[in-house]
Design a protein around this motif. Structure first.
Motif, PDB file in Angstrom:
ATOM      1  N   ASN A 153       0.804  -1.106   0.137  1.00  0.00           N
ATOM      2  CA  ASN A 153       0.301   0.256  -0.304  1.00  0.00           C
ATOM      3  C   ASN A 153       0.528   1.491   0.361  1.00  0.00           C
ATOM      4  O   ASN A 153       0.608   2.079  -0.523  1.00  0.00           O
ATOM      5  CB  ASN A 153      -0.765   0.238   1.347  1.00  0.00           C
ATOM      6  N   LYS A 180       1.591   1.730  -3.835  1.00  0.00           N
ATOM      7  CA  LYS A 180       0.243   2.374  -4.340  1.00  0.00           C
ATOM      8  C   LYS A 180       0.623   3.903  -3.981  1.00  0.00           C
ATOM      9  O   LYS A 180       0.051   4.367  -4.737  1.00  0.00           O
ATOM     10  CB  LYS A 180      -0.681   1.530  -3.268  1.00  0.00           C
ATOM     11  N   SER A 206       3.063   5.240  -6.210  1.00  0.00           N
ATOM     12  CA  SER A 206       2.898   4.856  -7.663  1.00  0.00           C
ATOM     13  C   SER A 206       1.466   5.999  -7.828  1.00  0.00           C
ATOM     14  O   SER A 206       1.363   6.273  -9.114  1.00  0.00           O
ATOM     15  CB  SER A 206       2.152   3.851  -7.772  1.00  0.00           C
ATOM     16  N   TYR A 207       0.636   6.162  -7.317  1.00  0.00           N
ATOM     17  CA  TYR A 207      -0.531   7.282  -7.623  1.00  0.00           C
ATOM     18  C   TYR A 207      -0.148   8.616  -7.049  1.00  0.00           C
ATOM     19  O   TYR A 207      -1.103   9.045  -7.563  1.00  0.00           O
ATOM     20  CB  TYR A 207      -1.684   6.483  -6.967  1.00  0.00           C
ATOM     21  N   TYR A 238      -6.166   1.560   4.867  1.00  0.00           N
ATOM     22  CA  TYR A 238      -6.673   0.280   3.430  1.00  0.00           C
ATOM     23  C   TYR A 238      -7.658  -1.063   4.787  1.00  0.00           C
ATOM     24  O   TYR A 238      -7.141  -0.831   5.777  1.00  0.00           O
ATOM     25  CB  TYR A 238      -5.110  -0.485   3.650  1.00  0.00           C
ATOM     26  N   GLU A 268      -9.744   2.391  -8.553  1.00  0.00           N
ATOM     27  CA  GLU A 268      -8.316   2.462  -8.638  1.00  0.00           C
ATOM     28  C   GLU A 268      -8.206   1.852 -10.213  1.00  0.00           C
ATOM     29  O   GLU A 268      -9.403   1.395 -10.725  1.00  0.00           O
ATOM     30  CB  GLU A 268      -7.386   1.259  -8.315  1.00  0.00           C
ATOM     31  N   TYR A 320       1.481  -4.151 -12.290  1.00  0.00           N
ATOM     32  CA  TYR A 320       1.386  -4.503 -11.002  1.00  0.00           C
ATOM     33  C   TYR A 320       3.007  -5.185 -10.331  1.00  0.00           C
ATOM     34  O   TYR A 320       3.394  -6.303 -10.976  1.00  0.00           O
ATOM     35  CB  TYR A 320       0.525  -5.904 -10.078  1.00  0.00           C
ATOM     36  N   ILE A 363       2.891  -0.577  -8.088  1.00  0.00           N
ATOM     37  CA  ILE A 363       1.493  -1.054  -9.063  1.00  0.00           C
ATOM     38  C   ILE A 363       0.667   0.373  -8.787  1.00  0.00           C
ATOM     39  O   ILE A 363       0.109   1.298  -7.740  1.00  0.00           O
ATOM     40  CB  ILE A 363       1.110  -1.362  -7.268  1.00  0.00           C
ATOM     41  N   THR A 364       0.076   0.671  -9.551  1.00  0.00           N
ATOM     42  CA  THR A 364      -0.930   1.118 -10.115  1.00  0.00           C
ATOM     43  C   THR A 364      -2.608   1.084 -10.547  1.00  0.00           C
ATOM     44  O   THR A 364      -2.979   0.922 -11.769  1.00  0.00           O
ATOM     45  CB  THR A 364       0.032   1.913 -11.417  1.00  0.00           C
ATOM     46  N   CYS A 365      -2.726  -0.128  -9.946  1.00  0.00           N
ATOM     47  CA  CYS A 365      -3.567  -0.969 -10.636  1.00  0.00           C
ATOM     48  C   CYS A 365      -4.719  -1.352  -9.321  1.00  0.00           C
ATOM     49  O   CYS A 365      -3.429  -1.483  -7.692  1.00  0.00           O
ATOM     50  CB  CYS A 365      -3.564  -1.818 -11.443  1.00  0.00           C
ATOM     51  N   ASN A 366      -6.008  -1.869  -9.181  1.00  0.00           N
ATOM     52  CA  ASN A 366      -6.341  -2.759  -8.200  1.00  0.00           C
ATOM     53  C   ASN A 366      -5.587  -4.616  -8.340  1.00  0.00           C
ATOM     54  O   ASN A 366      -5.533  -4.154  -9.532  1.00  0.00           O
ATOM     55  CB  ASN A 366      -7.864  -2.427  -7.858  1.00  0.00           C
TER      56      ASN A 366
END
Length: 335
Positions: free
Chosen positions: A168, A171, A174-175, A208, A226, A249, A263-266
């Motif tokens: 997390n 993430k 990355s976000y 989370y 996401e 991922y 990591i740029t996704c669910n």
């Protein structure tokens, strides 16, 4: 002939008066990770195993790395991991379970499904239109989650010892919202207390979490959007069925994990397994067969968690009552 019969009779009589030597039961050890679903599942397993097999079951608290190491060694210090989220445990699954790996750990044949992500209260989403993880990159939004007044919002990436804590934080980097937020790693019980306070005061809280879980019964929680999952990247995932060298991922659990990962996704619905040491197949084969056949359902797990976490039932009392009232389900899991 009389002498022979007398001898046999004496032997039988001596056998009756000699003390009986008790055969020690096999002890099965479950590793307890710190979330409610794990606590619920481990107690269900404990009740079933002690009622149906000649074993004693112990539960000890341990972090996931220690549980995997113990199951791999097969010495009985920990035999069972009750709640393996495959999305955050890809490395140990590849190392200990996958075909061609050490194959020292097995998992049950029918996992249940769960989801996870970042959650906020419904009242924050409705008033401020916070719907996506990318909305967190706005300074004015981050202020809604700043509880200590230091100019940064706080978010909870998970509890100490959880692999998800690293994931997390990757993430957040990355976000791009790590510029405006700082991670606060505390226990699951502390974040639940903070959530209760936040709802009472109508304040912001970003954390989370996952389903199934009782919090979704008690609060109006909204999962932030996401981008969709496009596959696992990285050399360690080349054997994975969802491997994609251009996938969204990429998590590398190295010394420099934050810099080495992106990591740029669910994550799609996650298979959640019960893991057990292969050594049980020799030490307690019926137990191993039972563990392979256990088929949980997210509905069962949510019910168990709600009872122990929201209604404050003792986990072992909850387990005994459920097993008693659901014998037909339990029978399908038994050898």
């Amino acid at each position: 002939m009389k002498k022979v019969l007398s001898t046999l009779g004496l032997t039988a009589a001596v056998g009756l008066i000699l003390p009986q030597v008790a055969v020690a039961k096999e002890t099965i050890v479950i590793g307890e990770v710190s979330w409610d679903a794990s606590i619920a599942i481990e107690n269900i397993l404990k009740v079933i195993m002690e009622e149906n097999f000649d074993v004693d079951v112990e539960i000890i608290a341990a972090d996931q790395a220690a549980i995997w190491s113990a199951m791999d060694k097969g010495k009985g210090s920990v035999d069972i991991h009750p709640d393996i989220w495959s999305s955050s445990q890809t490395e140990p699954l590849a190392k200990f379970v996958a075909k061609g790996s050490r194959e020292s750990v097995k998992v049950n044949q029918h996992p249940y499904l769960g989801t996870d992500g970042f959650y906020i209260p419904g009242y924050i989403q409705d008033e401020y239109n916070v719907k996506s993880v990318y909305d967190l990159k706005k300074p004015e939004i981050a202020k809604l989650f700043d509880s200590d007044g230091d100019g940064l919002g706080e978010y909870w990436p998970g509890a100490p010892g959880w692999t998800g804590v690293k994931i997390n934080q990757v993430k957040a980097k990355s976000y791009g919202f790590d510029e405006y937020f700082e991670p606060v790693v505390v226990s699951d019980s502390i974040i639940k207390a903070q959530l209760k306070t936040a709802y009472r005061k109508k304040e912001g809280i970003l954390f989370y979490y996952w389903t199934p879980e009782w919090l979704h019964y008690a609060y109006d929680l909204r999962k932030l959007e996401e981008p969709k999952f496009t596959g696992y990247a990285g050399d360690s995932k080349k054997q994975h069925e969802d491997y994609n060298p251009e996938g969204c991922y990429k998590f590398n659990d190295t010394e420099n994990w934050l810099e080495d990962s992106d990591i740029t996704c669910n994550i799609p619905e996650t298979e959640i397994f019960i893991g057990y040491s292969v050594s049980l197949e020799e030490r307690a084969p019926k137990v191993a067969e039972f563990l392979s056949k256990v088929s949980l359902d997210a509905g069962y797990v949510s019910e168990w968690v709600y009872k122990i976490a929201s209604e404050n039932e003792d986990p072992i009392d909850m387990a005994e009552e459920w097993v008693k009232n659901n014998s037909k389900i339990v029978e399908t899991w038994l050898p």
